[in-house]
Design a protein around this motif. Structure first.
Motif, PDB file in Angstrom:
ATOM      1  N   LEU A   1      -0.844 -12.257 -11.819  1.00 48.76           N
ATOM      2  CA  LEU A   1       0.186 -11.478 -12.512  1.00 48.76           C
ATOM      3  C   LEU A   1       1.100 -10.755 -11.521  1.00 48.76           C
ATOM      4  O   LEU A   1       2.295 -10.591 -11.763  1.00 48.76           O
ATOM      5  CB  LEU A   1      -0.519 -10.456 -13.405  1.00 48.76           C
TER       6      LEU A   1
ATOM      7  N   ARG B   1     -15.499  -6.671 -12.699  1.00 47.60           N
ATOM      8  CA  ARG B   1     -15.414  -7.448 -13.933  1.00 47.60           C
ATOM      9  C   ARG B   1     -16.440  -8.569 -13.974  1.00 47.60           C
ATOM     10  O   ARG B   1     -16.693  -9.141 -15.020  1.00 47.60           O
ATOM     11  CB  ARG B   1     -14.013  -8.003 -14.121  1.00 47.60           C
TER      12      ARG B   1
ATOM     13  N   THR C   1       4.004   4.536  -6.311  1.00 51.19           N
ATOM     14  CA  THR C   1       5.200   4.343  -5.478  1.00 51.19           C
ATOM     15  C   THR C   1       5.211   5.327  -4.310  1.00 51.19           C
ATOM     16  O   THR C   1       5.745   5.031  -3.246  1.00 51.19           O
ATOM     17  CB  THR C   1       6.492   4.518  -6.294  1.00 51.19           C
TER      18      THR C   1
ATOM     19  N   GLU D   1      -8.167  -6.284 -15.010  1.00 49.72           N
ATOM     20  CA  GLU D   1      -8.643  -7.395 -14.177  1.00 49.72           C
ATOM     21  C   GLU D   1      -9.471  -8.376 -15.009  1.00 49.72           C
ATOM     22  O   GLU D   1      -9.458  -9.573 -14.761  1.00 49.72           O
ATOM     23  CB  GLU D   1      -9.479  -6.862 -13.003  1.00 49.72           C
TER      24      GLU D   1
ATOM     25  N   ARG E   1       0.125   2.684 -10.989  1.00 48.74           N
ATOM     26  CA  ARG E   1       1.459   2.243 -11.436  1.00 48.74           C
ATOM     27  C   ARG E   1       1.293   1.030 -12.343  1.00 48.74           C
ATOM     28  O   ARG E   1       1.048  -0.069 -11.887  1.00 48.74           O
ATOM     29  CB  ARG E   1       2.336   1.912 -10.222  1.00 48.74           C
TER      30      ARG E   1
ATOM     31  N   LEU F   1     -11.082  -5.636  -2.319  1.00 51.71           N
ATOM     32  CA  LEU F   1     -10.138  -6.678  -2.706  1.00 51.71           C
ATOM     33  C   LEU F   1      -8.998  -6.079  -3.535  1.00 51.71           C
ATOM     34  O   LEU F   1      -7.892  -5.969  -3.051  1.00 51.71           O
ATOM     35  CB  LEU F   1     -10.834  -7.834  -3.439  1.00 51.71           C
ATOM     36  N   ARG F   2      -9.256  -5.738  -4.790  1.00 49.52           N
ATOM     37  CA  ARG F   2      -8.310  -4.994  -5.626  1.00 49.52           C
ATOM     38  C   ARG F   2      -9.148  -4.080  -6.519  1.00 49.52           C
ATOM     39  O   ARG F   2     -10.288  -4.423  -6.836  1.00 49.52           O
ATOM     40  CB  ARG F   2      -7.486  -5.928  -6.544  1.00 49.52           C
TER      41      ARG F   2
ATOM     42  N   GLY G   1      -1.514  -6.701 -18.331  1.00 50.52           N
ATOM     43  CA  GLY G   1      -0.897  -5.982 -17.228  1.00 50.52           C
ATOM     44  C   GLY G   1      -1.820  -5.757 -16.050  1.00 50.52           C
ATOM     45  O   GLY G   1      -2.926  -6.295 -15.982  1.00 50.52           O
ATOM     46  N   ALA G   2      -1.325  -4.944 -15.113  1.00 51.62           N
ATOM     47  CA  ALA G   2      -2.065  -4.663 -13.880  1.00 51.62           C
ATOM     48  C   ALA G   2      -1.660  -3.281 -13.383  1.00 51.62           C
ATOM     49  O   ALA G   2      -0.605  -2.752 -13.744  1.00 51.62           O
ATOM     50  CB  ALA G   2      -1.744  -5.713 -12.815  1.00 51.62           C
ATOM     51  N   LEU G   3      -2.527  -2.691 -12.535  1.00 51.04           N
ATOM     52  CA  LEU G   3      -2.232  -1.396 -11.920  1.00 51.04           C
ATOM     53  C   LEU G   3      -1.933  -1.613 -10.451  1.00 51.04           C
ATOM     54  O   LEU G   3      -2.722  -2.250  -9.752  1.00 51.04           O
ATOM     55  CB  LEU G   3      -3.409  -0.432 -12.096  1.00 51.04           C
ATOM     56  N   LEU G   4      -0.804  -1.082 -10.006  1.00 51.96           N
ATOM     57  CA  LEU G   4      -0.335  -1.242  -8.623  1.00 51.96           C
ATOM     58  C   LEU G   4      -0.394   0.111  -7.909  1.00 51.96           C
ATOM     59  O   LEU G   4      -0.483   1.159  -8.559  1.00 51.96           O
ATOM     60  CB  LEU G   4       1.112  -1.746  -8.647  1.00 51.96           C
ATOM     61  N   PRO G   5      -0.306   0.087  -6.563  1.00 53.29           N
ATOM     62  CA  PRO G   5      -0.321   1.367  -5.832  1.00 53.29           C
ATOM     63  C   PRO G   5       0.829   2.280  -6.281  1.00 53.29           C
ATOM     64  O   PRO G   5       1.933   1.804  -6.572  1.00 53.29           O
ATOM     65  CB  PRO G   5      -0.129   0.939  -4.370  1.00 53.29           C
TER      66      PRO G   5
ATOM     67  N   LEU H   1       2.731   6.088  -2.574  1.00 56.82           N
ATOM     68  CA  LEU H   1       1.628   5.697  -1.689  1.00 56.82           C
ATOM     69  C   LEU H   1       0.648   6.844  -1.459  1.00 56.82           C
ATOM     70  O   LEU H   1      -0.120   6.834  -0.512  1.00 56.82           O
ATOM     71  CB  LEU H   1       2.152   5.179  -0.337  1.00 56.82           C
TER      72      LEU H   1
ATOM     73  N   PRO I   1       4.635  -7.876 -17.205  1.00 54.04           N
ATOM     74  CA  PRO I   1       5.866  -8.644 -17.391  1.00 54.04           C
ATOM     75  C   PRO I   1       6.191  -8.837 -18.878  1.00 54.04           C
ATOM     76  O   PRO I   1       7.322  -9.172 -19.219  1.00 54.04           O
ATOM     77  CB  PRO I   1       5.555  -9.980 -16.713  1.00 54.04           C
TER      78      PRO I   1
ATOM     79  N   ASN J   1      -4.583 -11.775  -7.930  1.00 52.40           N
ATOM     80  CA  ASN J   1      -4.231 -11.464  -9.314  1.00 52.40           C
ATOM     81  C   ASN J   1      -2.874 -12.125  -9.583  1.00 52.40           C
ATOM     82  O   ASN J   1      -1.842 -11.613  -9.151  1.00 52.40           O
ATOM     83  CB  ASN J   1      -4.153  -9.957  -9.536  1.00 52.40           C
TER      84      ASN J   1
ATOM     85  N   ARG K   1      -1.794  -9.716   2.112  1.00 54.42           N
ATOM     86  CA  ARG K   1      -3.171  -9.712   2.571  1.00 54.42           C
ATOM     87  C   ARG K   1      -3.485 -11.103   3.097  1.00 54.42           C
ATOM     88  O   ARG K   1      -2.988 -12.105   2.565  1.00 54.42           O
ATOM     89  CB  ARG K   1      -4.067  -9.399   1.373  1.00 54.42           C
TER      90      ARG K   1
ATOM     91  N   TYR L   1       2.066  -2.072 -14.656  1.00 55.14           N
ATOM     92  CA  TYR L   1       3.085  -3.113 -14.667  1.00 55.14           C
ATOM     93  C   TYR L   1       2.657  -4.212 -15.627  1.00 55.14           C
ATOM     94  O   TYR L   1       1.500  -4.640 -15.624  1.00 55.14           O
ATOM     95  CB  TYR L   1       3.238  -3.714 -13.257  1.00 55.14           C
TER      96      TYR L   1
ATOM     97  N   PRO M   1       5.870  -0.595  -2.182  1.00 53.92           N
ATOM     98  CA  PRO M   1       6.158   0.641  -1.449  1.00 53.92           C
ATOM     99  C   PRO M   1       5.659   0.618  -0.005  1.00 53.92           C
ATOM    100  O   PRO M   1       6.253   1.257   0.861  1.00 53.92           O
ATOM    101  CB  PRO M   1       5.458   1.736  -2.265  1.00 53.92           C
TER     102      PRO M   1
END
Lengths: 216, 88
Positions: free
Chosen positions: B64, A62, A104, A92, A142, A55-56, A98-102, A106, A146, B62, B40, A144, B16
């Motif tokens: 956010l 968690r 940049t 999570e 990555r 999923l993520r 915040g959150a962690l993204l892929p 890839l 807000p 998520n 997704r 992030y 990306p």
């Protein structure tokens, strides 16, 4: 003092974290289905691919029973350190902002990076040098957010491996007792692998918990 | 009911994967492609569709970094059988 290191199905840096922690004090593994922290004075959520990262990254971990105990420990002021996948799990879980993204790029990145200490006055960084050399190895790093966050570590200029916002490598919560970072301090504890800078994070925690024990 | 949850990166979040696809399409001769976003698709059977937003907020999405949209998937589970053109 004693570190408790959480092991999820799919964790892979749990033993390195255990061995790193044992260089500064006692340490013990905690199983994801444990409902208590076995008297740990500080908790580490290690790197890896908890529950396959389906999923993520960190989204399933968690809900592990042990995470209820970790959340309660954190709300009581206990020190929690999340490394890489552990950082993702803590975001999570809402224990960190915040959150962690892929990345940049890839791409999976695996290299030694230079880090700059953004706040030396915390339980996690009090004996750290101003710059540290620690490896990163991840695909989803990555950072992030807000909203403004309390940054403890930044990638040095030109070192950002993942496109992280403001070169952020590690952040803590508002209360200052939960810290997550993408680099792996547990892989930088022996001269054999090029740097022992990671050990200073474990030493900082030990010093902080030791001081607190003297006060109480 | 059978539901579809469409999950997309929030506006303003760099995607990306979308960028890579956007660069690849013109290389194949497809012009005029812009703003590619990759998300997704989650399909699920639910007894109580009223619970879907809570499922999204607590696990599937998520909030956010992602937006979501809940769509009812009419009839049988989606498959190439009711999907028209079938790719090779």
């Amino acid at each position: 003092m004693k570190f408790g290191i959480v092991r999820f199905p799919g964790s892979c840096d749990d033993v390195d974290a255990l061995e790193a922690a044992r260089r500064v004090c006692d340490a013990e593994l905690l199983w994801h289905q444990d409902r208590d922290l076995k008297g740990a004075d500080a908790v580490i959520i290690p790197g890896g691919f908890s529950y396959g990262d389906y999923l993520r990254c960190g989204a399933i971990a968690r809900f592990a029973p042990v995470m209820d105990a970790v959340a309660e420990f954190a709300s009581d002021g206990g020190l929690v350190l999340g490394i890489c996948n552990g950082f993702q799990v803590l975001c999570e879980a809402g224990l960190l902002p915040g959150a962690l993204l892929p990345n940049t790029s890839l791409r999976f990145v695996f290299r030694q990076v230079r880090l700059e200490l953004a706040d030396p006055d915390t339980p996690f960084t009090r004996v750290c040098p101003a710059t540290l050399s620690i490896p990163v190895k991840h695909t989803t790093g990555r950072y992030y957010s807000p909203d403004p966050v309390h940054v403890l570590l930044r990638y040095a200029p030109g070192e950002n491996p993942n496109g992280s916002q403001d070169d952020i490598a590690g952040v803590c919560n508002e209360q200052g007792n939960v810290f997550g970072l993408m680099p792996h301090p547990e892989h930088a504890v022996d001269p054999l692998t090029g740097s022992t800078d990671g050990l200073t994070i474990f030493e900082s925690i030990r010093a902080h918990v030791g001081d607190r024990a003297l006060i109480h | 009911m059978r539901a579809r949850v469409l999950v997309r990166p929030k506006q303003g979040i760099l995607d990306p994967q979308g960028q890579a696809v956007q660069r690849a399409l013109p290389a194949l001769g497809f012009e005029g492609v812009g703003d590619v976003r990759i998300g997704r698709l989650i399909e699920l059977e639910v007894a109580d569709p009223a619970q879907l937003p809570a499922m999204c907020e607590r696990l599937l999405v998520n909030p956010l970094i992602e937006d979501y949209e809940i769509v009812e998937a009419a009839g049988a589970p989606a498959s190439p059988l009711n999907g028209g053109a079938i790719g090779g």
